[in-house]
Design an enzyme around this catalytic site. Structure first.
Site, mmCIF file in Angstrom:
data_model
loop_
_atom_site.group_PDB
_atom_site.id
_atom_site.type_symbol
_atom_site.label_atom_id
_atom_site.label_comp_id
_atom_site.label_asym_id
_atom_site.label_seq_id
_atom_site.Cartn_x
_atom_site.Cartn_y
_atom_site.Cartn_z
ATOM 1 N N PHE A 69 0.881 -1.171 0.000
ATOM 2 C CA PHE A 69 0.000 0.000 0.000
ATOM 3 C C PHE A 69 0.916 1.218 0.000
ATOM 4 C CE2 PHE A 69 -2.803 2.998 2.367
ATOM 5 C CZ PHE A 69 -4.000 2.815 1.701
ATOM 6 N N GLN B 107 4.825 -8.483 45.858
ATOM 7 C CA GLN B 107 3.743 -7.599 45.428
ATOM 8 C C GLN B 107 4.181 -6.683 44.263
ATOM 9 O OE1 GLN B 107 2.140 -4.290 47.918
ATOM 10 N NE2 GLN B 107 0.408 -5.677 48.199
ATOM 11 N N ILE C 138 10.162 -7.065 34.332
ATOM 12 C CA ILE C 138 9.914 -8.257 35.158
ATOM 13 C C ILE C 138 11.020 -9.299 34.941
ATOM 14 C CG2 ILE C 138 8.347 -10.250 35.421
ATOM 15 C CD1 ILE C 138 6.021 -8.216 34.973
ATOM 16 N N GLY D 187 17.594 -8.543 33.973
ATOM 17 C CA GLY D 187 18.686 -8.631 32.992
ATOM 18 C C GLY D 187 18.365 -9.598 31.853
ATOM 19 N N GLU E 176 0.289 3.142 9.893
ATOM 20 C CA GLU E 176 -1.162 3.221 9.609
ATOM 21 C C GLU E 176 -1.841 4.327 10.417
ATOM 22 O OE1 GLU E 176 -3.323 -0.153 8.505
ATOM 23 O OE2 GLU E 176 -1.546 -1.257 7.876
ATOM 24 N N THR F 53 -0.200 7.595 12.999
ATOM 25 C CA THR F 53 0.418 7.663 14.328
ATOM 26 C C THR F 53 -0.667 7.789 15.404
ATOM 27 O OG1 THR F 53 0.476 10.067 14.210
ATOM 28 C CG2 THR F 53 2.440 8.908 13.397
HETATM 29 N N1 CAA Z 1 -13.849 7.782 5.126
HETATM 30 C C1 CAA Z 1 -14.247 8.486 4.051
HETATM 31 N N2 CAA Z 1 -13.817 9.741 3.769
HETATM 32 C C2 CAA Z 1 -12.928 10.278 4.642
HETATM 33 C C3 CAA Z 1 -12.483 9.622 5.784
HETATM 34 C C4 CAA Z 1 -12.978 8.318 6.010
HETATM 35 N N3 CAA Z 1 -12.591 7.582 7.071
HETATM 36 N N4 CAA Z 1 -11.626 10.422 6.439
HETATM 37 C C5 CAA Z 1 -11.546 11.576 5.727
HETATM 38 N N5 CAA Z 1 -12.342 11.468 4.648
HETATM 39 C C6 CAA Z 1 -12.578 12.484 3.620
HETATM 40 C C7 CAA Z 1 -13.177 13.739 4.216
HETATM 41 O O1 CAA Z 1 -14.589 13.655 4.299
HETATM 42 C C8 CAA Z 1 -12.735 14.794 3.225
HETATM 43 O O2 CAA Z 1 -13.567 14.759 2.072
HETATM 44 P P1 CAA Z 1 -14.400 16.071 1.594
HETATM 45 O O3 CAA Z 1 -13.382 17.136 1.343
HETATM 46 O O4 CAA Z 1 -15.102 15.606 0.372
HETATM 47 O O5 CAA Z 1 -15.306 16.403 2.716
HETATM 48 C C9 CAA Z 1 -11.387 14.289 2.776
HETATM 49 O O6 CAA Z 1 -11.352 12.893 3.056
HETATM 50 C C10 CAA Z 1 -10.245 14.984 3.451
HETATM 51 O O7 CAA Z 1 -10.405 14.770 4.841
HETATM 52 P P2 CAA Z 1 -9.816 15.765 5.916
HETATM 53 O O8 CAA Z 1 -10.211 17.158 5.597
HETATM 54 O O9 CAA Z 1 -10.177 15.213 7.250
HETATM 55 O O10 CAA Z 1 -8.251 15.628 5.598
HETATM 56 P P3 CAA Z 1 -6.981 16.048 6.441
HETATM 57 O O11 CAA Z 1 -5.962 16.554 5.516
HETATM 58 O O12 CAA Z 1 -7.368 16.891 7.594
HETATM 59 O O13 CAA Z 1 -6.390 14.625 6.948
HETATM 60 C C11 CAA Z 1 -6.162 12.683 8.275
HETATM 61 C C12 CAA Z 1 -7.097 13.670 7.564
HETATM 62 C C13 CAA Z 1 -7.083 11.831 9.118
HETATM 63 C C14 CAA Z 1 -5.150 13.376 9.154
HETATM 64 C C15 CAA Z 1 -5.455 11.813 7.192
HETATM 65 O O14 CAA Z 1 -4.556 12.610 6.427
HETATM 66 C C16 CAA Z 1 -4.731 10.631 7.762
HETATM 67 O O15 CAA Z 1 -5.349 9.621 8.090
HETATM 68 N N6 CAA Z 1 -3.370 10.690 7.861
HETATM 69 C C17 CAA Z 1 -2.571 9.549 8.263
HETATM 70 C C18 CAA Z 1 -2.129 8.768 7.064
HETATM 71 C C19 CAA Z 1 -1.810 7.351 7.420
HETATM 72 O O16 CAA Z 1 -2.494 6.695 8.187
HETATM 73 N N7 CAA Z 1 -0.784 6.803 6.758
HETATM 74 C C20 CAA Z 1 -0.446 5.447 6.924
HETATM 75 C C21 CAA Z 1 0.378 4.985 5.765
HETATM 76 S S1 CAA Z 1 -0.016 3.356 5.234
HETATM 77 C C22 CAA Z 1 0.867 2.305 6.229
HETATM 78 O O17 CAA Z 1 1.422 2.654 7.241
HETATM 79 C C23 CAA Z 1 0.788 0.916 5.762
HETATM 80 C C24 CAA Z 1 1.921 0.063 6.107
HETATM 81 O O18 CAA Z 1 2.732 -0.231 5.235
HETATM 82 C C25 CAA Z 1 1.990 -0.585 7.424
#
Ligand code: CAA
Length: 388
Positions: free
Chosen positions: A123, A279, A337, A340, A363, A365
């Site tokens: 992803f 304890q 617990i 060492g 996924e 923070t």
């Molecule tokens: N479902 C549907 N739509 C959603 C939604 C959801 N859960 N969350 C947000 N949206 C939509 C909003 O409705 C908005 O749409 P409209 O403009 O049409 O209303 C749009 O998305 C933008 O949303 P925000 O204005 O809330 O956006 P934002 O810039 O403020 O950011 C955030 C929101 C929650 C901070 C988001 O940027 C976020 O989740 N950031 C973290 C990213 C992340 O989790 N990355 C992980 C990387 S993948 C990974 O780690 C995988 C791996 O390999 C282990």
């Protein structure tokens, strides 16, 4: 309210526990030390149905419920969190994303390979300057009529060195901000996909994490997921499901460390009695058991909500936030617990402590989970889906 697990769920948990103890445990210390990708172990996970657990059988999935997935993730994470992140990304972010939002053609073409383990998926959302701020995508997807041309760099990509299919997020219409982002299915042997060096990480060291470069990668139009501009919403919806996988992982890491701490506290003696009889240690075990159980309730409830077709956006953020903090806190206590012995690799808890840290980071923070939850509170949405 009925908290009883079904016969099928108990059987899946048992199968995952056997697999973790008999197949994963023997080589886990060496794989962590050598950053060795668990090729054979992942192949067996595919055979057992752990790579497409809740995907429909018609696409090669195991057709199980989300609760079974959470239980299997927990058991595998107790022993090997590297294997469980491979499993979580493939199941939740890649397979589920395609099954839920992909075209019939995309599902038929890609899901059987991904659910069997013949292929593993990645992803590809994060970029050098787009981590928590996921809308700030610099990767571009230029519309060329019957295909797109993708250019850009992705960071911290789980399964990056081994995956055969990437879900790549890229900006097609910069003037539209997040509404211009698209998601594409990109096969890694296509020209222009270059795998960067493997990251040398603190934890989950057997999983392979890479940066990826895309240079003029030609992607057929039919490999875009959903309508033009659906990419960011797709990412958010898929991440809500993915966070349940990571919450289950964090729960398993915490529970694995706890189980080891209990066993150690029964056999290790000091001042003339087992340390669990002091304890200072007994109270630590009580706190661990209680807080892990609280995290477990949030995780299982979120799985139950998904199985009942409820919106899990807030619930999965809560479960991940709680389980990740519990994992960090109680793996640290498990090391304490063990004294060492806890500080050396042979006793496993130091690895679990290192593995726990990433669950507060990837996924989304813990700070991002606070944003998701607090925005829902202020919009008055928080409790509606839970008690409907
Ligand atoms: N479902 C549907 N739509 C959603 C939604 C959801 N859960 N969350 C947000 N949206 C939509 C909003 O409705 C908005 O749409 P409209 O403009 O049409 O209303 C749009 O998305 C933008 O949303 P925000 O204005 O809330 O956006 P934002 O810039 O403020 O950011 C955030 C929101 C929650 C901070 C988001 O940027 C976020 O989740 N950031 C973290 C990213 C992340 O989790 N990355 C992980 C990387 S993948 C990974 O780690 C995988 C791996 O390999 C282990």
């Amino acid at each position: 309210m009925d908290f009883t697990l079904t016969e099928d769920q108990l059987a899946v948990r048992e199968a995952a526990r056997d697999f973790a103890q008999n197949v994963l445990l023997p080589g886990v210390i060496e794989r962590d030390r050598d950053m060795k990708y668990p090729t054979e172990e992942v192949r067996q996970m595919g055979e057992l149905g752990f790579l497409g657990m809740f995907i429909d059988e018609k696409y090669g999935g195991a057709g199980m419920d989300t609760m079974s997935y959470a239980l299997a993730m927990e058991e595998i994470s107790k022993v090997d969190a590297s294997c469980s992140v491979i499993m979580s990304v493939n199941n939740s972010l890649v397979c589920w994303g395609i099954e839920e939002f992909g075209s019939e053609e995309q599902k038929q073409k890609y899901l059987p390979r991904l659910t069997s383990g013949e292929w593993i998926g990645s992803f590809c959302l994060s970029e050098p300057e787009a981590g928590s701020d996921a809308t700030a995508q610099k990767t571009t997807a230029e519309d060329k009529g019957d295909h797109y041309l993708i250019n850009g760099v992705k960071n911290w990509i789980t399964n990056g060195g081994t995956s055969k299919l990437h879900i790549v997020f890229a900006q097609t219409h910069p003037e539209l901000g997040h509404k211009g982002i698209n998601a594409f299915l990109v096969e890694t042997d296509w020209e222009g996909v270059e795998i960067g060096p493997k990251e040398d990480k603190m934890g989950i060291r057997a999983s392979d994490t890479h940066s990826i470069m895309y240079t003029n990668v030609k992607v057929p139009k039919e490999n875009r997921i959903g309508e033009d501009g659906f990419g960011f919403k797709f990412a958010m919806k898929v991440l809500a499901a993915g966070r349940l996988g990571i919450a289950s992982q964090a729960l398993g890491i915490a529970a694995g460390a706890y189980e080891r701490a209990v066993e150690y506290a029964k056999v290790r003696t000091s001042f003339g009695k087992p340390i669990g009889q002091h304890q200072a240690i007994a109270f630590k075990l009580a706190a661990m058991a209680t807080e892990i159980e609280a995290a477990r309730l949030l995780v299982y409830r979120t799985a139950w909500m998904k199985d009942n077709h409820m919106d899990i956006t807030v619930a999965s953020s809560m479960a991940k936030l709680m389980a990740a903090d519990v994992a960090m806190k109680h793996t640290t206590e498990a090391v304490q617990i063990h004294g060492g012995y806890g500080y050396v690799k042979e006793y496993h808890v130091e690895r679990l402590m290192r593995d726990a840290k990433i669950t507060q980071i990837y996924e989304g923070t813990s700070e991002i989970q606070h944003i998701v939850i607090s925005r829902a509170i202020l919009k008055g949405q928080l409790y509606q889906p839970m008690f409907k």
